[in-house]
Design a protein around this motif. Structure first.
Motif, short mmCIF file in Angstrom:
data_model
loop_
_atom_site.label_atom_id
_atom_site.label_comp_id
_atom_site.label_asym_id
_atom_site.label_seq_id
_atom_site.Cartn_x
_atom_site.Cartn_y
_atom_site.Cartn_z
N LYS A 701 0.89 -1.08 -0.05
CA LYS A 701 -0.20 -0.06 0.06
C LYS A 701 0.82 1.19 0.02
O LYS A 701 1.96 1.23 0.36
CB LYS A 701 -0.70 0.05 1.14
CG LYS A 701 -2.06 -0.88 1.21
CD LYS A 701 -2.92 -0.97 2.26
CE LYS A 701 -4.20 -1.88 2.23
NZ LYS A 701 -5.12 -1.92 3.17
N TRP A 703 0.31 5.81 -0.15
CA TRP A 703 -0.43 7.06 -0.07
C TRP A 703 -0.64 7.71 -1.36
O TRP A 703 0.25 8.13 -2.10
CB TRP A 703 -0.01 7.88 1.12
CG TRP A 703 -0.80 9.33 1.31
CD1 TRP A 703 -1.95 9.22 1.68
CD2 TRP A 703 -0.21 10.52 1.25
NE1 TRP A 703 -2.29 10.79 1.58
CE2 TRP A 703 -1.35 11.47 1.48
CE3 TRP A 703 0.86 11.43 1.02
CZ2 TRP A 703 -1.40 12.76 1.67
CZ3 TRP A 703 1.08 12.55 1.01
CH2 TRP A 703 -0.02 13.36 1.40
N ASN A 704 -2.14 7.86 -1.76
CA ASN A 704 -2.22 8.40 -2.88
C ASN A 704 -2.57 9.90 -3.15
O ASN A 704 -2.73 10.47 -4.15
CB ASN A 704 -3.70 7.88 -3.57
CG ASN A 704 -5.07 8.38 -2.83
OD1 ASN A 704 -4.58 9.26 -1.88
ND2 ASN A 704 -5.99 8.29 -3.54
N THR A 707 -6.66 12.80 1.57
CA THR A 707 -7.20 12.40 2.95
C THR A 707 -8.70 12.47 2.72
O THR A 707 -9.28 12.92 2.07
CB THR A 707 -6.40 13.44 3.97
OG1 THR A 707 -6.75 14.71 3.70
CG2 THR A 707 -4.95 13.35 3.95
N LYS A 716 -7.80 10.99 8.04
CA LYS A 716 -7.22 9.67 7.58
C LYS A 716 -6.50 9.74 6.20
O LYS A 716 -7.17 10.36 5.28
CB LYS A 716 -8.16 8.60 7.60
CG LYS A 716 -8.54 7.93 9.08
CD LYS A 716 -7.37 7.38 9.81
CE LYS A 716 -7.71 6.81 11.07
NZ LYS A 716 -6.78 6.14 11.92
N ALA A 717 -5.23 9.09 6.04
CA ALA A 717 -4.59 9.14 4.82
C ALA A 717 -5.23 8.09 3.95
O ALA A 717 -5.94 7.06 4.54
CB ALA A 717 -3.25 8.77 4.77
N LYS A 719 -5.10 5.30 1.37
CA LYS A 719 -3.90 4.23 0.73
C LYS A 719 -4.55 3.70 0.01
O LYS A 719 -5.86 2.89 -0.18
CB LYS A 719 -3.58 3.44 1.99
CG LYS A 719 -3.10 4.19 2.99
CD LYS A 719 -2.47 3.27 4.30
CE LYS A 719 -3.51 2.59 5.06
NZ LYS A 719 -2.96 1.80 6.25
N GLY A 742 5.46 11.34 1.34
CA GLY A 742 4.56 10.58 2.05
C GLY A 742 3.76 11.01 2.92
O GLY A 742 3.84 12.30 3.42
N TYR A 743 2.81 10.12 3.71
CA TYR A 743 1.93 10.83 4.67
C TYR A 743 2.47 10.56 6.13
O TYR A 743 2.80 9.06 6.49
CB TYR A 743 0.78 10.22 4.79
CG TYR A 743 -0.42 10.91 5.61
CD1 TYR A 743 -0.90 12.03 5.15
CD2 TYR A 743 -0.49 10.27 6.72
CE1 TYR A 743 -1.85 12.73 5.79
CE2 TYR A 743 -1.50 10.99 7.62
CZ TYR A 743 -2.26 11.92 7.22
OH TYR A 743 -3.29 12.68 8.17
N THR A 749 5.85 6.57 8.35
CA THR A 749 5.26 7.40 7.25
C THR A 749 4.86 6.32 5.93
O THR A 749 5.32 5.25 5.99
CB THR A 749 6.60 8.15 6.44
OG1 THR A 749 6.90 9.08 7.56
CG2 THR A 749 5.81 8.84 5.22
N ILE A 750 3.60 6.74 5.63
CA ILE A 750 3.07 6.15 4.68
C ILE A 750 3.63 6.24 3.13
O ILE A 750 3.63 7.45 3.16
CB ILE A 750 1.69 6.29 4.59
CG1 ILE A 750 0.78 5.92 5.66
CG2 ILE A 750 0.90 5.34 3.21
CD1 ILE A 750 -0.82 6.18 5.64
#
Length: 765
Positions: A701, A703-704, A707, A716-717, A719, A742-743, A749-750
């Motif tokens: 996964k 982060w796109n 949020t 929430k981020a 994913k 990233g998040y 970090t995502i």
């Protein structure tokens, strides 16, 4: 080893378009060079029998020459001192041959002096050459340095073309200094029109050479270059800022040299200034052609290009300052801003109010300016260092101010006032829409690395993130005529100090960029300094310990230090004898140039520190390593945002000479680019890390970039998986794969797509 002079570009934090369209795979290697020693032909040259003061080109002392090379004692403050107390001697010279491609040139190894000045070095040993007939109109001196990496070596211009001999039997002096050589160095001199280029021949119909410069286990460097010819005089940091940490003027920094700009279609450009006629140019380049445009400037007086910035449409805003003052301490200097289109058409210009009620500029100062363009708000952040018009005390004080400009009409929106005074270097970046973060280096008000956020409530928010030791008076009576008590606590090195100070030295150098914004809104600030940082007893000279790279992190609130490192407390007695407490918190030392050597000349110090955040979890740092007065090598290292070292300090397999205050830029796909100059060619370099690519799996996964807010208000981020990304359109894949941010969560970090979906994004070299 390839030696090139590189200039790093300005405005680091604005992301540039992806360079994914550039296919580095077909870029050929540079031309290989080598050196061969010719037998045991050598001689020790005195270097004291021939001086600059009494130089006779046809009558050189035999002890100072060998074949067509010699060493003479240079001038110091108008006189020559070829004596054991004040000059070096016994330079061993060895004969050899340099091969560059199919060309061979006679060359000499010059070793560091065996006999050093016993008092202090005044008359420095310099090279002279006798040139062979038939004579050319001008000659260039080159150095050559072999690499520890097989097959990677090269040459570097170390003296401007234009060395002109009288006849073939006479020696000609050069400014090539050999007293402070850190190691044996190879030199040769040839006619300036002889090609010793390392660059491959451009493809048919192109004016651009492309090459893979080198690759290591950690780093790959590519470059493209185009020839400007001999019509321009470009800044060469190896000659025009050849100052080390021991030199007085090193502390002040220098103005920005080259600024990287762009225009639609992925076309890259460089804004620069000729060092002789002070004309200002932009050179636009594509993969095939290049074009240099003379930009509007004031011809009635010489003006420095103080700073420049560009937008995505190719418009350029640049600021110029009068090179010289009127000399009366009161007349304000000219400071102008111009806005031009990409073809050089003047769109807007303004002449600023530089009186004491305006920007208060009496004279340009070496620390220069920094400028950044925030297109989202049509504003520019400007850090302006200058000497001010005469104060009521009769002095022209120096300081830096923070200014916000309107990018449409170039008018001053707000002058936020002084940031530091004195201010010995500066940097500015965009933090968010209409918001800027800046850093400067203050010597007194305040004393330290000073971070600023502006505008904040019509003002600015500032924080000293690192401070340093202070040299105290060495006489009981200060310049003000007051008498002070001995400062015995620090008088342990043979010098008696007293409880007053007036120290303009800072023993520190900020990196460029000086602040790196992390995903969580905090800022990592990197610098070179002397450790321990607050030991007032270690202040007898400009350089008192090796300069090491350090790190400190300032939280998003811009008031809390959140890095984990050394805490220290100290302070100093002010000019009037009062105690001023100082403290450092969370300082992390990243390099270790130990001072455990008896000879200070052997100390290593980091200088001209450059930084690039190339991914969520990787920051590249590279820097020159100097003895107190001479360049030795260039190193790089990689850290994570906390300061954990991922790649230990490593020698580059080429010697990169860095402009003191220019800055890297980073593309959307994490490639750092910067501008170089190899004597006749402007060069765009592309630096990327060699990655150990993680295996892509469908369920990984990322982060796109979006949020969502849940019913309870928690953000929430969003994913997505690599399988999901694989099913998207190519246009949408490209959009997500270009993201480098990233998040940030509390403890992790995502990552963005390019770091986990490496096959889909084609994000590993």
């Amino acid at each position: 080893m390839l030696l090139l002079t590189l200039f790093l570009t300005s405005q680091c934090l604005a992301l540039f378009p992806s360079v994914d369209s550039i296919n580095f795979d077909d870029w050929p290697p540079i031309t290989i060079s080598s050196f061969t020693k010719l037998g045991e032909n050598r001689k020790a040259l005195s270097g004291r029998g021939t001086t600059e003061c009494t130089f006779n080109p046809s009558n050189i002392n035999t002890s100072d020459k060998y074949r067509d090379i010699g060493v003479y004692a240079g001038m110091y403050s108008g006189s020559c001192y070829p004596y054991e107390g004040y000059s070096d001697a016994n330079f061993v010279v060895e004969l050899g041959e340099v091969t560059v491609g199919s060309n061979k040139f006679e060359a000499y190894i010059v070793n560091p002096p065996k006999t050093l000045a016993t008092s202090f070095l005044a008359s420095r040993g310099k090279l002279m050459f006798k040139l062979s007939a038939p004579l050319a109109s001008s000659y260039t001196v080159y150095s050559f340095k072999e690499s520890s990496s097989p097959g990677q070596s090269g040459v570097s211009t170390i003296a401007h073309a234009g060395i002109t001999p009288n006849n073939s039997k006479e020696f000609v002096m050069t400014d090539v200094e050999v007293s402070s050589l850190p190691e044996p160095t190879i030199f040769f001199v040839i006619p300036s029109d002889v090609d010793v280029s390392i660059w491959p021949v451009p493809a048919s119909g192109s004016t651009t050479s492309k090459a893979k410069i080198f690759s290591t286990d950690d780093l790959i460097l590519y470059a493209k270059a185009f020839d400007l010819g001999n019509s321009y005089d470009l800044f060469n940091p190896a000659l025009d800022f050849n100052l080390g940490p021991q030199d007085h003027n090193h502390a002040y920094g220098f103005r920005k040299i080259f600024t990287q700009v762009s225009k639609p279609g992925g076309i890259e450009g460089i804004v620069w200034q000729d060092q002789t006629d002070y004309k200002i140019y932009v050179t636009w380049e594509t993969n095939k052609k290049h074009k240099t445009i003379n930009l509007p400037s004031t011809q009635s007086e010489n003006q420095y290009l103080a700073a420049a910035a560009g937008n995505a449409n190719g418009d350029i805003i640049y600021i110029t300052m009068s090179k010289d003052s009127k000399g009366d301490k009161t007349t304000p200097s000219t400071v102008m801003a111009r806005k031009v289109s990409s073809d050089g058409t003047l769109l807007k210009s303004t002449d600023y109010d530089t009186s004491s009620s305006g920007l208060n500029v009496y004279e340009y100062f070496a620390s220069g300016s920094s400028l950044v363009w925030d297109e989202s708000s049509n504003k520019l952040g400007w850090m302006l260092s200058r000497k001010m018009t005469r104060h009521s005390d009769g002095l022209n004080h120096q300081g830096c101010i923070a200014v916000v400009l309107n990018s449409n009409n170039l008018q001053v929106i707000s002058n936020l006032g002084q940031t530091s005074g004195h201010s010995w270097n500066n940097f500015v970046s965009v933090e968010g829409p209409g918001k800027f973060v800046a850093v400067d280096l203050g010597d007194n008000f305040p004393r330290g690395i000073h971070a600023h956020r502006f505008p904040v409530n019509n003002g600015k928010q500032s924080k000293v993130v690192y401070t340093f030791k202070t040299r105290h008076g060495t006489s009981a009576i200060s310049p003000a005529g007051k008498t002070y008590q001995p400062y015995n606590e620090i008088s342990t090195g043979g010098v008696q100090f007293y409880k007053w100070s007036n120290d303009n030295s800072v023993y520190t150098e900020i990196a460029q960029p000086a602040a790196i914004q992390l995903d969580n809104g905090s800022h990592v600030m990197i610098f070179a300094g002397e450790f321990p940082s607050l030991d007032n007893g270690m202040t007898e000279d400009y350089l008192n310990a090796p300069r090491n790279i350090g790190l400190v992190t300032l939280a998003k609130d811009f008031s809390t230090i959140v890095s984990t490192g050394v805490n220290s407390d100290g302070g100093f007695y002010t000019f009037v004898g009062s105690w001023s407490a100082l403290s450092n918190r969370g300082i992390k030392q990243l390099t270790d140039f130990t001072s455990g050597v008896s000879n200070k000349n052997n100390w290593d110090s980091a200088t001209r520190v450059k930084v690039a955040k190339i991914s969520t979890d990787k920051i590249v740092i590279f820097y020159e390593v100097w003895s107190p007065t001479s360049y030795k090598r260039t190193e790089y290292m990689v850290i994570d945002p906390s300061g954990k070292i991922l790649v230990q300090p490593t020698d580059m397999p080429m010697s990169i000479r860095l402009a003191p205050t220019d800055i890297l830029k980073v593309s959307e796909d994490g490639v750092a680019s910067f501008i170089g100059f190899d004597g006749s060619k402007l060069v765009t370099f592309y630096m990327t890390l060699t990655k150990d690519c993680p295996l892509q799996t469908p369920k990984k996964k990322f982060w796109n970039g979006s949020t969502r807010t849940k019913n309870n208000g928690v953000v929430k981020a969003v994913k997505k998986t690599c399988l999901w990304l694989e099913k998207r359109s190519q246009k949408y894949k490209n959009k997500l794969c270009r993201r480098t941010e990233g998040y940030a969560l509390k403890k992790s970090t995502i990552p963005p797509a390019r770091e986990v979906c490496t096959d889909t994004c084609n994000s590993c070299p």
